[in-house]
Design a protein around this motif. Structure first.
Motif, PDB file in Angstrom:
ATOM      1  N   ASP A  49       0.771  -1.427  -0.338  1.00  0.00           N
ATOM      2  CA  ASP A  49      -0.265  -0.332  -0.185  1.00  0.00           C
ATOM      3  C   ASP A  49       1.529   0.921  -0.104  1.00  0.00           C
ATOM      4  OD1 ASP A  49       1.193  -0.052   2.675  1.00  0.00           O
ATOM      5  OD2 ASP A  49      -1.207  -0.653   3.543  1.00  0.00           O
ATOM      6  N   GLY A  50       1.599   1.117  -0.007  1.00  0.00           N
ATOM      7  CA  GLY A  50       2.853   2.444  -0.028  1.00  0.00           C
ATOM      8  C   GLY A  50       3.749   3.160   0.736  1.00  0.00           C
ATOM      9  N   ARG A  51       2.917   2.310   2.023  1.00  0.00           N
ATOM     10  CA  ARG A  51       2.604   3.132   3.839  1.00  0.00           C
ATOM     11  C   ARG A  51       4.010   2.496   4.275  1.00  0.00           C
ATOM     12  NH1 ARG A  51      -2.755   3.146   5.863  1.00  0.00           N
ATOM     13  NH2 ARG A  51      -2.707   1.293   5.051  1.00  0.00           N
ATOM     14  N   ASP A  52       5.372   2.906   4.721  1.00  0.00           N
ATOM     15  CA  ASP A  52       6.823   2.784   5.555  1.00  0.00           C
ATOM     16  C   ASP A  52       6.238   2.964   6.865  1.00  0.00           C
ATOM     17  OD1 ASP A  52       9.059   2.012   6.742  1.00  0.00           O
ATOM     18  OD2 ASP A  52       9.589   1.671   4.544  1.00  0.00           O
ATOM     19  N   THR A  53       5.831   2.297   8.171  1.00  0.00           N
ATOM     20  CA  THR A  53       6.643   2.496   9.566  1.00  0.00           C
ATOM     21  C   THR A  53       7.582   2.260  10.108  1.00  0.00           C
ATOM     22  OG1 THR A  53       5.489   0.324  10.147  1.00  0.00           O
ATOM     23  CG2 THR A  53       3.921   1.383   9.172  1.00  0.00           C
ATOM     24  N   VAL A  54       8.933   1.337   9.671  1.00  0.00           N
ATOM     25  CA  VAL A  54      10.093   1.600  10.222  1.00  0.00           C
ATOM     26  C   VAL A  54      10.813   1.332  10.002  1.00  0.00           C
ATOM     27  CG1 VAL A  54       8.058  -0.200  12.471  1.00  0.00           C
ATOM     28  CG2 VAL A  54       9.822  -1.214  10.137  1.00  0.00           C
ATOM     29  N   SER A  55      11.074   1.399   8.588  1.00  0.00           N
ATOM     30  CA  SER A  55      12.159   1.067   7.764  1.00  0.00           C
ATOM     31  C   SER A  55      13.672   2.452   8.041  1.00  0.00           C
ATOM     32  CB  SER A  55      12.202   1.756   5.913  1.00  0.00           C
ATOM     33  OG  SER A  55      11.834   0.613   5.435  1.00  0.00           O
ATOM     34  N   ARG A  56      14.739   2.032   8.289  1.00  0.00           N
ATOM     35  CA  ARG A  56      15.841   2.978   8.071  1.00  0.00           C
ATOM     36  C   ARG A  56      15.727   3.747   7.736  1.00  0.00           C
ATOM     37  NH1 ARG A  56      17.712  -1.951  10.953  1.00  0.00           N
ATOM     38  NH2 ARG A  56      18.221  -2.814   8.692  1.00  0.00           N
ATOM     39  N   ASN A  83      -0.712  -1.049  -6.102  1.00  0.00           N
ATOM     40  CA  ASN A  83      -1.190  -0.268  -5.014  1.00  0.00           C
ATOM     41  C   ASN A  83      -2.543  -1.287  -4.339  1.00  0.00           C
ATOM     42  OD1 ASN A  83      -2.180   0.775  -2.204  1.00  0.00           O
ATOM     43  ND2 ASN A  83      -2.116   2.997  -3.644  1.00  0.00           N
ATOM     44  N   VAL A  84      -2.265  -2.304  -3.366  1.00  0.00           N
ATOM     45  CA  VAL A  84      -3.475  -3.767  -2.574  1.00  0.00           C
ATOM     46  C   VAL A  84      -3.807  -3.073  -1.727  1.00  0.00           C
ATOM     47  CG1 VAL A  84      -1.896  -4.925  -3.300  1.00  0.00           C
ATOM     48  CG2 VAL A  84      -0.714  -4.217  -1.371  1.00  0.00           C
ATOM     49  N   GLU A  85      -3.599  -1.946  -1.729  1.00  0.00           N
ATOM     50  CA  GLU A  85      -4.594  -1.295  -0.714  1.00  0.00           C
ATOM     51  C   GLU A  85      -5.853  -1.451  -0.787  1.00  0.00           C
ATOM     52  OE1 GLU A  85      -5.109   3.346   2.666  1.00  0.00           O
ATOM     53  OE2 GLU A  85      -4.221   3.097   0.320  1.00  0.00           O
ATOM     54  N   GLU A  86      -6.736  -1.585   0.344  1.00  0.00           N
ATOM     55  CA  GLU A  86      -8.453  -1.564   0.437  1.00  0.00           C
ATOM     56  C   GLU A  86      -8.598   0.420   0.114  1.00  0.00           C
ATOM     57  OE1 GLU A  86     -10.622  -3.904   3.291  1.00  0.00           O
ATOM     58  OE2 GLU A  86      -9.573  -5.386   2.564  1.00  0.00           O
ATOM     59  N   ILE A 134      -0.562   9.501   0.800  1.00  0.00           N
ATOM     60  CA  ILE A 134       1.358   8.763   0.827  1.00  0.00           C
ATOM     61  C   ILE A 134       1.471   8.043   0.954  1.00  0.00           C
ATOM     62  CG2 ILE A 134       2.579   8.514   3.115  1.00  0.00           C
ATOM     63  CD1 ILE A 134       1.029  10.798   5.155  1.00  0.00           C
ATOM     64  N   GLY A 135       1.201   6.780   1.220  1.00  0.00           N
ATOM     65  CA  GLY A 135       1.090   5.499  -0.184  1.00  0.00           C
ATOM     66  C   GLY A 135       1.350   5.396  -1.442  1.00  0.00           C
ATOM     67  N   GLU A 136       0.156   5.965  -1.755  1.00  0.00           N
ATOM     68  CA  GLU A 136       0.851   6.132  -2.831  1.00  0.00           C
ATOM     69  C   GLU A 136       1.394   6.931  -4.037  1.00  0.00           C
ATOM     70  OE1 GLU A 136      -2.921   6.039  -6.718  1.00  0.00           O
ATOM     71  OE2 GLU A 136      -4.314   6.964  -4.532  1.00  0.00           O
ATOM     72  N   THR A 137       1.443   8.014  -3.284  1.00  0.00           N
ATOM     73  CA  THR A 137       2.226   9.034  -3.154  1.00  0.00           C
ATOM     74  C   THR A 137       3.847   8.334  -3.546  1.00  0.00           C
ATOM     75  OG1 THR A 137       1.387  10.887  -2.879  1.00  0.00           O
ATOM     76  CG2 THR A 137       3.955  11.663  -3.760  1.00  0.00           C
ATOM     77  N   ALA A 138       4.226   7.635  -2.534  1.00  0.00           N
ATOM     78  CA  ALA A 138       5.890   6.954  -2.587  1.00  0.00           C
ATOM     79  C   ALA A 138       5.023   5.846  -4.044  1.00  0.00           C
ATOM     80  CB  ALA A 138       5.634   5.790  -1.514  1.00  0.00           C
ATOM     81  N   PHE A 198       0.100   0.280 -10.645  1.00  0.00           N
ATOM     82  CA  PHE A 198      -1.663  -0.115 -10.739  1.00  0.00           C
ATOM     83  C   PHE A 198      -1.991   0.103  -9.514  1.00  0.00           C
ATOM     84  CE2 PHE A 198       1.190  -2.368 -13.500  1.00  0.00           C
ATOM     85  CZ  PHE A 198       0.912  -2.074 -14.575  1.00  0.00           C
ATOM     86  N   SER A 199      -3.235   0.283  -9.634  1.00  0.00           N
ATOM     87  CA  SER A 199      -3.933   0.504  -8.384  1.00  0.00           C
ATOM     88  C   SER A 199      -5.439  -0.416  -8.217  1.00  0.00           C
ATOM     89  CB  SER A 199      -4.526   1.929  -8.241  1.00  0.00           C
ATOM     90  OG  SER A 199      -3.697   2.027  -7.411  1.00  0.00           O
ATOM     91  N   PRO A 200      -5.709  -1.455  -8.572  1.00  0.00           N
ATOM     92  CA  PRO A 200      -7.303  -2.600  -8.718  1.00  0.00           C
ATOM     93  C   PRO A 200      -7.412  -2.350  -7.690  1.00  0.00           C
ATOM     94  CG  PRO A 200      -5.107  -3.675  -7.243  1.00  0.00           C
ATOM     95  CD  PRO A 200      -4.592  -2.219  -7.246  1.00  0.00           C
ATOM     96  N   ALA A 201      -9.256  -2.067  -8.278  1.00  0.00           N
ATOM     97  CA  ALA A 201     -10.135  -1.500  -7.406  1.00  0.00           C
ATOM     98  C   ALA A 201     -10.322  -3.032  -6.416  1.00  0.00           C
ATOM     99  CB  ALA A 201     -11.309  -1.482  -7.862  1.00  0.00           C
TER     100      ALA A 201
END
Length: 341
Positions: A220-227, A248-251, A261-265, A278-281
């Motif tokens: 989904d493009g979101r990062d939470t813990v990367s260095r 982009n597998v985010e619902e 934010i995730g989609e922009t990344a 690709f952003s499947p519905a």
């Protein structure tokens, strides 16, 4: 008379002995000189500088095709290109004369050309396996298995990396589809999301192999813990010349709204490297998306050039690839980083 004769005989003997001594010394010197000139078997002594032929002048290499046996020089810049036709089809059958490359606006001479996936594929698939995807991971795994089975060809290599609290290599480079399938089926949802670290890891693996380098990313493009940061991840991918295809597998929050934010990344990683987002519905669209990625990977051209800018300053240089035909679009990475001294 006896004394005189005896004296003459003694003198003669001394002369003869002196002659033998002189001859022995001369032979000894000759032997030492011969031994000093000996070289090991199979080696030839280097001729004096005055006898050595002059080095040939440096010449620009002629264009070569992927069917020839070549040694890619470290200064050869490779650019992977897809060509989109006027009806939305991926064009094949083009030659080096159909393309032109500009670096920072300056035309470059094409020194290497590979048409329609002539070079073997080097593919890394990144799969978000954090707890946030637990509800849809099984469906994604089935689609990834079908993708591996359809995209792999002889001489191709692929690897699998799971994105969790850290990037985890689940399967190193292999041409064995069965090993890849086993690795995919073993994926489990757990932990947080070290997306950028996983992208950096994929780039590092791709740097070790020659060929068409590609990354397929399900996240989904979101990062939470990367260095690593997004900028660092993008730079490393650009340095190895990999193309990123992001799914982009985010619902969706609603029918037309996604997490920005995730989609922009994902958009940045794909656009800058010549790939696509690709952003499947719905999850059922994964198979058609993977089919489109497969089609792009199989219709790629690879162009190579030696930059006319010989500065080894590590600076970013913008690339423009054009096709000398009306109504077509060339999709390629937007630039690369020059080597450093």
């Amino acid at each position: 008379m006896r004394r005189g004769g005896r004296s003459i005989g003694i003198v003669g003997a001394l002369v003869v002995i002196g002659g033998f001594l002189s001859l022995g010394i001369a032979l000894a010197h000759a032997r030492e000189e011969t031994q000093a000139r000996r070289v090991r078997p199979g080696h030839r002594p280097a001729p004096p500088d005055s006898e050595r032929p002059p080095l040939p002048p440096r010449q620009e290499p002629p264009p070569v095709s992927s069917s020839e046996v070549i040694s890619l020089h470290s200064d050869l810049v490779l650019v992977t290109v897809n060509v989109l036709g006027p009806r939305g089809e991926w064009l094949t059958g083009l030659g080096p004369e159909d393309f032109e490359i500009l670096e920072d606006g300056v035309p470059q001479r094409i020194a290497f050309f590979s048409g329609e996936a002539g070079l073997p594929l080097r593919l890394v698939v990144l799969v978000d396996t954090s707890l946030s995807v637990k509800g849809r991971l099984e469906f994604e795994k089935q689609a990834i298995v079908r993708f591996f089975r359809s995209v792999m060809r002889p001489r191709d290599l692929a690897a699998l990396i799971a994105i969790s609290t850290e990037a985890i290599l689940r399967q190193g480079f292999t041409e064995d589809v069965a090993q890849l399938v086993t690795a995919v089926r073993g994926l489990k949802a757990e932990g947080a999301t070290a997306l950028y670290d996983a992208v950096v890891m994929a780039a590092e693996f791709l740097a070790s192999v020659e060929g068409r380098r590609a990354i397929v990313l399900l996240s989904d493009g979101r990062d939470t813990v990367s260095r690593a940061t997004l900028g660092q991840a993008l730079r490393r991918v650009q340095e190895v010349g990999a193309t990123v295809y992001a799914i982009n597998v985010e619902e969706p929050i609603s029918a037309n709204v996604r997490e920005l934010i995730g989609e922009t990344a994902l958009e940045l990683l794909a656009r800058q490297t010549g790939g696509e987002v690709f952003s499947p519905a719905q999850l059922e669209e994964l198979d058609p998306i993977f089919a489109r990625v497969t089609e792009q990977l199989r219709t790629q051209y690879v162009l190579g050039f030696y930059s006319t800018n010989e500065a080894r300053d590590g600076a970013f240089r913008r690339l423009t690839v054009r096709v000398k035909r009306e109504g077509v679009i060339a999709r390629a990475r937007e630039g690369y980083y020059a080597p450093r001294r």
